[in-house]
Design a protein around this motif. Structure first.
Motif, PDB file in Angstrom:
ATOM      1  N   GLU A  38       0.942  -1.559  -0.497  1.00  0.00           N
ATOM      2  CA  GLU A  38       0.051   0.262   0.285  1.00  0.00           C
ATOM      3  C   GLU A  38       0.826   1.286  -0.339  1.00  0.00           C
ATOM      4  O   GLU A  38       2.056   0.660   0.392  1.00  0.00           O
ATOM      5  CB  GLU A  38      -0.840   0.145   1.595  1.00  0.00           C
ATOM      6  N   LYS A  40       0.856   4.676   0.855  1.00  0.00           N
ATOM      7  CA  LYS A  40       0.551   4.748   2.441  1.00  0.00           C
ATOM      8  C   LYS A  40       1.698   4.195   2.997  1.00  0.00           C
ATOM      9  O   LYS A  40       2.230   4.773   4.207  1.00  0.00           O
ATOM     10  CB  LYS A  40      -0.707   3.969   3.066  1.00  0.00           C
ATOM     11  N   GLU A  61     -10.738  -1.361   1.792  1.00  0.00           N
ATOM     12  CA  GLU A  61     -11.432  -1.779   1.108  1.00  0.00           C
ATOM     13  C   GLU A  61     -12.372  -1.682  -0.187  1.00  0.00           C
ATOM     14  O   GLU A  61     -12.279  -2.228  -1.088  1.00  0.00           O
ATOM     15  CB  GLU A  61     -12.630  -1.943   1.947  1.00  0.00           C
ATOM     16  N   LYS A  64     -10.729  -2.805  -2.899  1.00  0.00           N
ATOM     17  CA  LYS A  64      -9.964  -4.455  -2.986  1.00  0.00           C
ATOM     18  C   LYS A  64     -10.927  -4.610  -3.886  1.00  0.00           C
ATOM     19  O   LYS A  64     -11.633  -4.950  -3.944  1.00  0.00           O
ATOM     20  CB  LYS A  64     -10.506  -4.902  -2.366  1.00  0.00           C
ATOM     21  N   GLY A  93      -5.127  -7.370   5.359  1.00  0.00           N
ATOM     22  CA  GLY A  93      -5.770  -8.555   5.043  1.00  0.00           C
ATOM     23  C   GLY A  93      -6.060  -7.509   3.423  1.00  0.00           C
ATOM     24  O   GLY A  93      -6.654  -8.931   1.924  1.00  0.00           O
ATOM     25  N   ASP A  97      -4.876 -10.134   0.290  1.00  0.00           N
ATOM     26  CA  ASP A  97      -6.079 -11.086  -1.143  1.00  0.00           C
ATOM     27  C   ASP A  97      -5.915 -10.145  -2.435  1.00  0.00           C
ATOM     28  O   ASP A  97      -5.928 -10.940  -2.713  1.00  0.00           O
ATOM     29  CB  ASP A  97      -7.391 -10.164   0.287  1.00  0.00           C
ATOM     30  N   THR A 117       1.698  -7.775   7.555  1.00  0.00           N
ATOM     31  CA  THR A 117       1.669  -6.112   8.927  1.00  0.00           C
ATOM     32  C   THR A 117       0.781  -5.714   9.657  1.00  0.00           C
ATOM     33  O   THR A 117       0.702  -5.002  10.113  1.00  0.00           O
ATOM     34  CB  THR A 117       2.046  -4.823   7.468  1.00  0.00           C
ATOM     35  N   SER A 118      -0.720  -6.231   8.838  1.00  0.00           N
ATOM     36  CA  SER A 118      -1.617  -5.772  10.074  1.00  0.00           C
ATOM     37  C   SER A 118      -1.919  -7.172  11.976  1.00  0.00           C
ATOM     38  O   SER A 118      -1.946  -8.507  10.494  1.00  0.00           O
ATOM     39  CB  SER A 118      -2.954  -5.646  10.021  1.00  0.00           C
ATOM     40  N   LYS A 130      -7.802 -18.451   0.999  1.00  0.00           N
ATOM     41  CA  LYS A 130      -8.920 -17.715   0.255  1.00  0.00           C
ATOM     42  C   LYS A 130      -8.086 -15.916  -0.096  1.00  0.00           C
ATOM     43  O   LYS A 130      -7.463 -15.405   0.220  1.00  0.00           O
ATOM     44  CB  LYS A 130      -9.645 -17.284   1.493  1.00  0.00           C
ATOM     45  N   LYS A 139     -19.198  -7.973  -0.211  1.00  0.00           N
ATOM     46  CA  LYS A 139     -17.930  -9.064  -0.561  1.00  0.00           C
ATOM     47  C   LYS A 139     -16.722  -9.962  -0.553  1.00  0.00           C
ATOM     48  O   LYS A 139     -17.602 -11.136  -0.786  1.00  0.00           O
ATOM     49  CB  LYS A 139     -17.672  -9.261   1.091  1.00  0.00           C
ATOM     50  N   THR A 160       3.525  -0.062  14.298  1.00  0.00           N
ATOM     51  CA  THR A 160       3.001   0.793  13.944  1.00  0.00           C
ATOM     52  C   THR A 160       1.694   0.912  13.856  1.00  0.00           C
ATOM     53  O   THR A 160       0.982   1.599  13.438  1.00  0.00           O
ATOM     54  CB  THR A 160       3.870   1.321  12.474  1.00  0.00           C
TER      55      THR A 160
HETATM   56  N1  NAD Z   1      -8.782 -13.652   2.998  1.00  0.00           N
HETATM   57  C1  NAD Z   1      -9.250 -14.199   4.241  1.00  0.00           C
HETATM   58  O1  NAD Z   1      -9.268 -15.591   4.887  1.00  0.00           O
HETATM   59  C2  NAD Z   1      -9.614 -13.240   5.071  1.00  0.00           C
HETATM   60  C3  NAD Z   1      -9.587 -12.886   5.942  1.00  0.00           C
HETATM   61  C4  NAD Z   1      -9.821 -12.472   7.456  1.00  0.00           C
HETATM   62  C5  NAD Z   1     -10.027 -11.167   6.739  1.00  0.00           C
HETATM   63  N2  NAD Z   1      -9.312 -10.709   5.607  1.00  0.00           N
HETATM   64  C6  NAD Z   1     -10.296  -9.394   4.695  1.00  0.00           C
HETATM   65  O2  NAD Z   1      -8.687  -8.339   5.419  1.00  0.00           O
HETATM   66  C7  NAD Z   1      -9.223  -7.448   5.128  1.00  0.00           C
HETATM   67  C8  NAD Z   1      -9.114  -6.725   6.417  1.00  0.00           C
HETATM   68  O3  NAD Z   1      -8.585  -6.862   6.644  1.00  0.00           O
HETATM   69  P1  NAD Z   1      -6.495  -5.891   7.560  1.00  0.00           P
HETATM   70  O4  NAD Z   1      -8.103  -5.216   8.770  1.00  0.00           O
HETATM   71  O5  NAD Z   1      -6.069  -5.630   7.492  1.00  0.00           O
HETATM   72  O6  NAD Z   1      -7.281  -4.520   6.717  1.00  0.00           O
HETATM   73  P2  NAD Z   1      -6.255  -3.788   5.838  1.00  0.00           P
HETATM   74  O7  NAD Z   1      -5.634  -4.522   5.395  1.00  0.00           O
HETATM   75  O8  NAD Z   1      -7.261  -2.188   4.703  1.00  0.00           O
HETATM   76  O9  NAD Z   1      -5.417  -2.673   6.505  1.00  0.00           O
HETATM   77  C9  NAD Z   1      -6.170  -2.027   7.763  1.00  0.00           C
HETATM   78  C10 NAD Z   1      -5.277  -0.564   8.519  1.00  0.00           C
HETATM   79  O10 NAD Z   1      -4.486  -0.805   8.767  1.00  0.00           O
HETATM   80  C11 NAD Z   1      -3.285  -0.100   8.015  1.00  0.00           C
HETATM   81  N3  NAD Z   1      -2.130  -1.243   7.938  1.00  0.00           N
HETATM   82  C12 NAD Z   1      -1.423  -2.451   7.823  1.00  0.00           C
HETATM   83  N4  NAD Z   1      -0.263  -2.979   8.453  1.00  0.00           N
HETATM   84  C13 NAD Z   1       0.083  -1.793   9.176  1.00  0.00           C
HETATM   85  C14 NAD Z   1       1.234  -1.276   9.918  1.00  0.00           C
HETATM   86  N5  NAD Z   1       2.380  -2.273   9.836  1.00  0.00           N
HETATM   87  N6  NAD Z   1       1.477  -0.157  10.566  1.00  0.00           N
HETATM   88  C15 NAD Z   1       0.182   0.573  10.304  1.00  0.00           C
HETATM   89  N7  NAD Z   1      -0.391   0.899   9.451  1.00  0.00           N
HETATM   90  C16 NAD Z   1      -0.757  -0.441   9.533  1.00  0.00           C
HETATM   91  C17 NAD Z   1      -3.813  -0.357   6.608  1.00  0.00           C
HETATM   92  O11 NAD Z   1      -3.016   0.791   5.746  1.00  0.00           O
HETATM   93  C18 NAD Z   1      -5.311  -0.286   6.795  1.00  0.00           C
HETATM   94  O12 NAD Z   1      -5.288   1.359   7.221  1.00  0.00           O
HETATM   95  C19 NAD Z   1     -10.291  -7.529   4.658  1.00  0.00           C
HETATM   96  O13 NAD Z   1     -11.013  -7.064   3.241  1.00  0.00           O
HETATM   97  C20 NAD Z   1     -10.493  -9.005   4.602  1.00  0.00           C
HETATM   98  O14 NAD Z   1     -12.017  -9.432   3.762  1.00  0.00           O
HETATM   99  C21 NAD Z   1      -9.360 -11.502   4.800  1.00  0.00           C
END
Ligand code: NAD
Length: 343
Positions: A38, A40, A61, A64, A93, A97, A117-118, A130, A139, A160
């Protein structure tokens, strides 16, 4: 660095627990991967990515979507990425994804490494193969199941992460505890978000526990025909409200878990003790447990849910904390109970 192998069908997936810097240094000596991240987040990780080709996209989202996947594919073509290339998806995620989806379809499949990283991506989204993109409010309407070759879990990357994103991750951790691990539920109940954020050893143990738990379920049922459906607890309602009300994934799942557990209680005609325990634990970790819903809008999206099959849908019934079951349910009955839940 600790490496654990997880076998899913015929594929061995390496899970590395340790420094992403060391992993990338070692990896770049033998291969020239292309990183998807990303824009950002790039400044946070650029110190690891010197000399790498990096494709940056807008996060969130709303990005995505197929148009973003098309953009990534056109960038891979511009970089002359051939069938032997490796894509590294480094981000939350949304990135894992999208990286999984593009890796599955580009040249009919290229190598994939995920660096979540989250917290949510570490304990959930990066595991199980998936992937997909959204179509409008629907979704993950398009996607595949495509396992990564390697996943790197580096707790340091979470430093972070903003507080609300920690909360989001805990929604999926609490989900795991509710459906399959009563001892973890108690562990969470006796501690707090601050404890895990500040105690690296406890956090590492929690992440490892959740990674193993999710792998153990996916190993039994990669293609979501039985056991894996339990991981959808909270997601039937959660997915419907996530894009409709622009909620973070974890918040939508938290509200979905409470609604679905109340539904379970009502269907079983039992008292609300299980849903109350789930509600209390979610609140303890800063998660919302309710929001104003327009039931007919939500129902419209549930009607097109991937989990719906003909006139019925799979509901995850929680029999006790740590024990759950997939229950096929008539849509009309689901709708009746759904309208009666007052949360
Ligand atoms: N494939 C699967 O099995 C599965 C399971 C659960 C969720 N998901 C998907 O995952 C997504 C949600 O994941 P998410 O909550 O990580 O969303 P995301 O990727 O949008 O990250 C959430 C926020 O955290 C920020 N971020 C991420 N890592 C960071 C870091 N190290 N430091 C600072 N900021 C950081 C991102 O910029 C974003 O603003 C949804 O699209 C969901 O459908 C998929």
């Amino acid at each position: 660095m600790q490496t654990i192998s997880f076998k899913i069908a015929s594929k061995n997936i390496q899970g590395h627990f340790g420094s992403v810097k060391d992993f990338l240094l070692q990896f770049s000596q033998t291969s020239k991967p292309i990183v998807l991240t990303e824009s950002k987040l790039y400044p946070f990780f650029s110190r690891f990515l010197d000399g790498y080709e990096v494709i940056q996209i807008e996060g969130g989202e709303q990005h995505k979507i197929q148009a973003t996947a098309d953009f990534v594919i056109s960038e891979l073509m511009r970089l002359n990425a051939d069938k032997s290339c490796t894509i590294i998806g480094m981000g939350g995620g949304v990135i894992t994804d999208l990286a999984g989806y593009v890796a599955a379809v580009y040249k009919r499949g290229v190598k994939l490494i995920l660096v979540p990283t989250s917290l949510l991506a570490m304990v959930d989204a990066s595991i199980g193969g998936k992937n997909g993109v959204n179509i409008g409010h629907h979704k993950n309407m398009v996607g595949t199941i495509y396992q990564p070759d390697q996943i790197v879990f580096d707790i340091e990357l979470l430093k972070t992460l903003p507080e609300n994103e920690w909360e989001n991750g805990f929604a999926e951790i609490i989900k795991h505890a509710v459906i399959a691990d009563a001892a973890m539920f108690d562990w969470l109940k006796n501690n707090s978000l601050e404890y895990f954020v500040n105690d690296t050893i406890a956090l590492e143990a929690l992440v490892l526990k959740n990674v193993k738990l999710k792998f153990s379920i996916v190993q039994l049922d990669e293609h979501d025909r039985g056991e894996r459906k339990k991981l959808n607890f909270g997601h039937t309602i959660g997915h419907a409200i996530e894009n409709l009300y622009e909620l973070p994934h974890g918040h939508a799942v938290a509200i979905g878990m409470v609604k679905e557990s109340i539904l379970s209680d009502k269907i079983k005609g039992r008292d609300a003790s299980i849903s109350i325990q789930i509600d209390e634990l979610l609140c303890r970790y800063g998660l919302p447990v309710t929001c104003a819903l327009n039931n007919s809008d939500v129902w419209h999206l549930i009607q097109s849910d991937k989990k719906k099959n003909g006139g019925s849908i799979d509901l995850i019934a929680v029999d006790a904390i740590g024990s759950s079951r997939v229950e096929r349910m008539d849509m009309d009955r689901f709708f009746r109970f759904f309208n009666e839940t007052d949360k």
